[in-house]
Scaffold this motif. Structure first.
Motif, PDB file in Angstrom:
ATOM      1  N   PRO A   1       0.827  -1.200   0.000  1.00  0.00           N
ATOM      2  CA  PRO A   1       0.000   0.000   0.000  1.00  0.00           C
ATOM      3  C   PRO A   1       0.865   1.256   0.000  1.00  0.00           C
ATOM      4  O   PRO A   1       2.020   1.222   0.441  1.00  0.00           O
ATOM      5  N   PRO A   2       0.337   2.362  -0.497  1.00  0.00           N
ATOM      6  CA  PRO A   2       1.100   3.612  -0.463  1.00  0.00           C
ATOM      7  C   PRO A   2       1.433   4.001   0.971  1.00  0.00           C
ATOM      8  O   PRO A   2       0.643   3.779   1.887  1.00  0.00           O
ATOM      9  N   ALA A   3       2.584   4.574   1.150  1.00  0.00           N
ATOM     10  CA  ALA A   3       3.039   4.919   2.495  1.00  0.00           C
ATOM     11  C   ALA A   3       2.310   6.136   3.048  1.00  0.00           C
ATOM     12  O   ALA A   3       2.293   6.338   4.252  1.00  0.00           O
ATOM     13  N   GLU A   4       1.721   6.941   2.200  1.00  0.00           N
ATOM     14  CA  GLU A   4       1.091   8.173   2.656  1.00  0.00           C
ATOM     15  C   GLU A   4      -0.379   7.925   2.999  1.00  0.00           C
ATOM     16  O   GLU A   4      -1.153   7.471   2.175  1.00  0.00           O
ATOM     17  N   THR A   5      -0.728   8.230   4.230  1.00  0.00           N
ATOM     18  CA  THR A   5      -2.101   8.062   4.672  1.00  0.00           C
ATOM     19  C   THR A   5      -2.861   9.360   4.469  1.00  0.00           C
ATOM     20  O   THR A   5      -2.276  10.418   4.211  1.00  0.00           O
ATOM     21  N   VAL A   6      -4.176   9.275   4.608  1.00  0.00           N
ATOM     22  CA  VAL A   6      -5.020  10.464   4.464  1.00  0.00           C
ATOM     23  C   VAL A   6      -4.670  11.478   5.548  1.00  0.00           C
ATOM     24  O   VAL A   6      -4.570  12.682   5.276  1.00  0.00           O
ATOM     25  N   GLU A   7      -4.441  11.006   6.765  1.00  0.00           N
ATOM     26  CA  GLU A   7      -4.111  11.904   7.872  1.00  0.00           C
ATOM     27  C   GLU A   7      -2.783  12.612   7.632  1.00  0.00           C
ATOM     28  O   GLU A   7      -2.643  13.800   7.909  1.00  0.00           O
TER      29      GLU A   7
ATOM     30  N   ARG B   1      -6.739   9.014  -2.009  1.00  0.00           N
ATOM     31  CA  ARG B   1      -6.327   9.455  -0.684  1.00  0.00           C
ATOM     32  C   ARG B   1      -6.094  10.959  -0.659  1.00  0.00           C
ATOM     33  O   ARG B   1      -6.436  11.633   0.314  1.00  0.00           O
ATOM     34  N   ALA B   2      -5.526  11.492  -1.724  1.00  0.00           N
ATOM     35  CA  ALA B   2      -5.307  12.941  -1.800  1.00  0.00           C
ATOM     36  C   ALA B   2      -6.639  13.678  -1.850  1.00  0.00           C
ATOM     37  O   ALA B   2      -6.802  14.728  -1.211  1.00  0.00           O
ATOM     38  N   ALA B   3      -7.599  13.143  -2.566  1.00  0.00           N
ATOM     39  CA  ALA B   3      -8.921  13.766  -2.627  1.00  0.00           C
ATOM     40  C   ALA B   3      -9.606  13.726  -1.262  1.00  0.00           C
ATOM     41  O   ALA B   3     -10.221  14.716  -0.836  1.00  0.00           O
ATOM     42  N   GLU B   4      -9.492  12.611  -0.565  1.00  0.00           N
ATOM     43  CA  GLU B   4     -10.088  12.504   0.767  1.00  0.00           C
ATOM     44  C   GLU B   4      -9.408  13.463   1.752  1.00  0.00           C
ATOM     45  O   GLU B   4     -10.066  14.082   2.580  1.00  0.00           O
ATOM     46  N   ALA B   5      -8.090  13.611   1.641  1.00  0.00           N
ATOM     47  CA  ALA B   5      -7.371  14.550   2.510  1.00  0.00           C
ATOM     48  C   ALA B   5      -7.790  15.987   2.224  1.00  0.00           C
ATOM     49  O   ALA B   5      -7.930  16.792   3.150  1.00  0.00           O
ATOM     50  N   THR B   6      -8.025  16.306   0.957  1.00  0.00           N
ATOM     51  CA  THR B   6      -8.504  17.643   0.602  1.00  0.00           C
ATOM     52  C   THR B   6      -9.881  17.887   1.197  1.00  0.00           C
ATOM     53  O   THR B   6     -10.149  18.972   1.742  1.00  0.00           O
ATOM     54  N   ASN B   7     -10.747  16.897   1.117  1.00  0.00           N
ATOM     55  CA  ASN B   7     -12.080  17.031   1.716  1.00  0.00           C
ATOM     56  C   ASN B   7     -11.995  17.227   3.224  1.00  0.00           C
ATOM     57  O   ASN B   7     -12.712  18.055   3.787  1.00  0.00           O
ATOM     58  N   ARG B   8     -11.124  16.490   3.869  1.00  0.00           N
ATOM     59  CA  ARG B   8     -10.992  16.626   5.331  1.00  0.00           C
ATOM     60  C   ARG B   8     -10.448  17.988   5.714  1.00  0.00           C
ATOM     61  O   ARG B   8     -10.849  18.562   6.721  1.00  0.00           O
ATOM     62  N   ARG B   9      -9.518  18.514   4.912  1.00  0.00           N
ATOM     63  CA  ARG B   9      -8.994  19.853   5.209  1.00  0.00           C
ATOM     64  C   ARG B   9     -10.072  20.906   4.998  1.00  0.00           C
ATOM     65  O   ARG B   9     -10.139  21.884   5.738  1.00  0.00           O
ATOM     66  N   PHE B  10     -10.910  20.732   3.994  1.00  0.00           N
ATOM     67  CA  PHE B  10     -11.939  21.722   3.692  1.00  0.00           C
ATOM     68  C   PHE B  10     -13.115  21.633   4.660  1.00  0.00           C
ATOM     69  O   PHE B  10     -13.551  22.639   5.215  1.00  0.00           O
ATOM     70  N   PHE B  11     -13.638  20.436   4.877  1.00  0.00           N
ATOM     71  CA  PHE B  11     -14.824  20.256   5.701  1.00  0.00           C
ATOM     72  C   PHE B  11     -14.510  20.102   7.187  1.00  0.00           C
ATOM     73  O   PHE B  11     -15.406  20.192   8.020  1.00  0.00           O
ATOM     74  N   GLY B  12     -13.274  19.824   7.534  1.00  0.00           N
ATOM     75  CA  GLY B  12     -12.912  19.592   8.924  1.00  0.00           C
ATOM     76  C   GLY B  12     -13.094  18.136   9.278  1.00  0.00           C
ATOM     77  O   GLY B  12     -13.354  17.283   8.430  1.00  0.00           O
TER      78      GLY B  12
END
Length: 82
Positions: free
Chosen positions: A20-26, A56-67
């Motif tokens: 799996p990619p080493a970079e997580t959403v968090e 994962r990058a899209a999910e991280a963007t959503n988390r940064r935007f929506f909290g």
């Protein structure tokens, strides 16, 4: 002897699996510069970067935007005046 061969085969097949990619959403959400460059790479060449990492990058963007979703909505006490 057969058990040793079977064990060796199982270990070899496990080692050959897709990692799996080493970079997580968090981790991506905490590092905005890496997130920005990864989003640019996904826009230009998604096949090279991979769908899983781009998702994962899209999910991280959503988390940064929506909290994180733990802050409740609190409407203002006074009605807005238009």
């Amino acid at each position: 002897m057969n058990r040793i061969m079977l064990f060796t085969l199982a270990v070899a097949l496990t080692a050959c699996g897709k990692s799996p990619p080493a970079e997580t959403v968090e981790a991506l959400a905490a590092n905005p510069t890496r997130l920005k460059e990864l989003r640019e790479q996904c826009k230009t060449d998604r096949a090279k970067v991979g769908d899983e990492l781009c998702n994962r990058a899209a999910e991280a963007t959503n988390r940064r935007f929506f909290g994180d979703g733990k802050t409740p909505y609190t409407p203002p006490k006074e009605q807005p005046k238009f």
